[in-house]
Write a protein that holds these residues in place. Structure first.
Motif, mmCIF file in Angstrom:
data_model
loop_
_atom_site.group_PDB
_atom_site.id
_atom_site.type_symbol
_atom_site.label_atom_id
_atom_site.label_comp_id
_atom_site.label_asym_id
_atom_site.label_seq_id
_atom_site.Cartn_x
_atom_site.Cartn_y
_atom_site.Cartn_z
ATOM 1 N N VAL A 85 43.291 28.318 44.008
ATOM 2 C CA VAL A 85 42.111 27.436 43.987
ATOM 3 C C VAL A 85 40.986 28.005 44.865
ATOM 4 O O VAL A 85 39.810 27.899 44.506
ATOM 5 C CB VAL A 85 42.500 26.013 44.447
ATOM 6 N N SER A 86 41.348 28.636 45.996
ATOM 7 C CA SER A 86 40.292 29.171 46.875
ATOM 8 C C SER A 86 39.460 30.230 46.139
ATOM 9 O O SER A 86 38.254 30.350 46.357
ATOM 10 C CB SER A 86 40.906 29.765 48.140
ATOM 11 N N LEU A 131 39.143 30.260 42.741
ATOM 12 C CA LEU A 131 38.431 29.556 41.663
ATOM 13 C C LEU A 131 37.132 28.928 42.162
ATOM 14 O O LEU A 131 36.135 28.907 41.446
ATOM 15 C CB LEU A 131 39.319 28.467 41.059
ATOM 16 N N THR A 132 37.141 28.415 43.375
ATOM 17 C CA THR A 132 35.904 27.808 43.884
ATOM 18 C C THR A 132 34.891 28.873 44.315
ATOM 19 O O THR A 132 33.699 28.601 44.381
ATOM 20 C CB THR A 132 36.192 26.883 45.084
#
Lengths: 252, 268
Positions: free
Chosen positions: B77-78, B80-81
């Motif tokens: 997720v880190s 993806l953001t």
């Protein structure tokens, strides 16, 4: 609500792909001009004529100039000259090649920009979310489309703040580099810090979620539009083959 | 145990499917490139030219999308953001520099930053996504998706093998990456567009053509002049931006810690 919102975003995209592939395959100047004209009629209906004209002009003018430099001024086939300035001469064949390639690109640019203007960004994100592609694609598209104006605005505010503190007001190339540095560094650092904060919140909520989810926004779709989409995809794949097959087999 | 306690572990069939997509994407890209280089199809405007243009466009785009779909579910997720920030940076800086009449693009700073911080797969995904999103504003960039993926992939590879441990290594890695990207992207510019879309780059192609080079050769030479310089500048700027990040932020990326990307610059 814009009139084009009644169309599913994938319907617009599928038709655009079919039009671009078939027009490119046909490579007839009158067809390319007709497609571009039709695009402007549609954009007039949607109320974006000026925007489309400005955007496509900004993209196509350098393209035409570049093609004219490459093909128009450097003829690969002996051909009579249309104009001559010292050692530089524009030939008939070179001009034809440049215009033909320019029209090919123009169709792609005008149709592509028209898609961008007709498709509602929220609808597109919702349609991607509802499609079988990985949920990350929808998030990335949505985040980028909504982050772009925010970052542009942030960059403007950073620029104003730097001007207020009398920084980055030099002239020439050094001044330009200094301005870019003074704007880019704070912009990148704050944006990356925001992204890191967002990651924590998304992780805590189990992103990317799997399984069926309920979306508040519905994307209008009908069986007719689904049929049009399938027809457009078939045309995009088979159309160019049918148009070009006679050339490949030497029938024409 | 699953790396993320909230999400189910991936099944072996999903892993196999993604590997197949990655292999298919790479094979399509390499096969198309080799076919174009070996056959060097003639007649850009007539008959064969349109088929070649459409085939090149479709093959490069399909390979890029397959690689994207293979890589995307793997990304944390880190990362993806971080990707949307990188995409926005690519677009904002790319549009700004693209309007200036210099034969450089500077449109991949965001992609390279992601490659440096999150690795080559994340970099490649950022390159493809950047092209797909940018194509909503500038449709001509669409067939260059594979080239953009290669930029991110090479940035990640360079970071992994220590290109950021010394500041002077970053532009050298950029130069090498630029050569490879230029060579891969030039068939698209040649066979899809019949040249380039910028006046500065067009003038370079015209100059090489006037010396008797074929169009593919002229465009490749132009790319070999523009791309290495462009990527050297981009890699250097991206490296300086990564150095400027707080150590807490750069050190939060597993890739940076695992391969000691920043050497002694990042605290543990």
């Amino acid at each position: 609500m814009p009139r084009s919102n009644k169309l599913h975003p994938f319907t617009i995209l599928a038709i655009a792909v079919a039009v671009v592939t078939m027009t490119t395959a046909a490579s007839q100047w009158w067809l390319s001009c007709a497609v571009i004209g039709l695009c402007f009629l549609i954009t007039g209906w949607a109320g974006h004529t000026k925007k489309l004209a400005l955007l496509s002009g900004a993209m196509l003018l350098p393209t035409f100039l570049s093609l004219l430099l490459i093909h128009g001024l450097i003829p690969r086939v002996p051909s009579p000259a249309v104009a001559q300035w010292g050692p530089l001469r524009v030939t008939v064949h070179g001009l034809e090649v440049a215009l033909s390639l320019g029209l090919r690109t123009a169709v792609l640019v005008v149709v592509g920009l028209l898609c961008g203007l007709l498709i509602d960004k929220h609808q597109l994100v919702a349609a991607i979310d509802l499609s079988p592609v990985p949920p990350q694609v929808g998030y990335l598209l949505a985040a980028t489309l909504f982050l772009l104006p925010q970052m542009t605005e942030k960059q403007r505010q950073i620029g104003e703040a730097q001007t207020l503190r009398n920084a980055g007001i030099g002239t020439g190339l050094t001044g330009w580099f200094q301005r870019v540095r003074l704007r880019a560094v704070p912009l990148v650092l704050t944006s990356m810090q925001d992204a890191q904060d967002r990651a924590v919140h998304l992780s805590a909520r189990g992103f990317p979620a799997t399984g069926v989810r309920t979306r508040l926004r519905e994307v209008p779709d009908t069986s007719v539009q689904r049929g049009i989409r399938w027809a457009a995809v078939i045309c995009a794949v088979l159309g160019p083959v049918m148009i070009l097959a006679p050339t490949w087999f030497g029938i024409n | 145990m699953s790396s993320n306690l909230l999400l189910p572990e991936e099944t072996s069939s999903q892993t196999l499917r993604r590997r197949l997509m990655a292999v298919a994407g790479t094979v399509i890209l390499v096969a198309t490139y080799l076919t174009l280089i070996i056959t060097q199809p003639m007649g850009i405007v007539e008959g064969l030219g349109q088929g070649v243009a459409l085939g090149t466009f479709a093959a490069y785009l399909i390979s890029a999308v397959l690689l994207l779909l293979a890589v995307l579910p793997d990304l944390p997720v880190s990362t993806l953001t971080l990707i949307p920030v990188a995409l926005a940076l690519n677009i904002i800086l790319g549009q700004f520099v693209g309007s200036v009449m210099i034969p450089l693009y500077i449109d991949s700073i965001g992609t390279v930053i992601v490659g440096f911080l999150a690795g080559r797969r994340a970099g490649a995904a950022t390159g493809v996504l950047s092209t797909l999103v940018w194509s909503l504003f500038a449709p001509t960039v669409l067939p260059f998706a594979a080239g953009a993926a290669l930029v991110g992939f090479l940035a990640g590879t360079a970071a992994r093998y220590g290109a950021l441990r010394r500041v002077y290594l970053a532009p050298i890695a950029g130069l090498v990456a630029g050569v490879l990207v230029g060579v891969v992207s030039s068939p698209v510019a040649t066979f899809v567009y019949g040249g380039t879309s910028g006046v500065g780059t067009g003038a370079l192609v015209a100059a090489f053509s006037s010396m008797g080079d074929s169009l593919l050769s002229a465009v490749t030479k132009q790319a070999l002049i523009s791309d290495p310089g462009d990527k050297a500048v981009v890699f250097l700027v991206a490296a300086l931006l990564v150095y400027a990040l707080p150590k807490r932020l750069s050190g939060s990326f597993a890739f940076v810690r695992r391969y000691r990307v920043l050497g002694k610059r990042v605290s543990k």
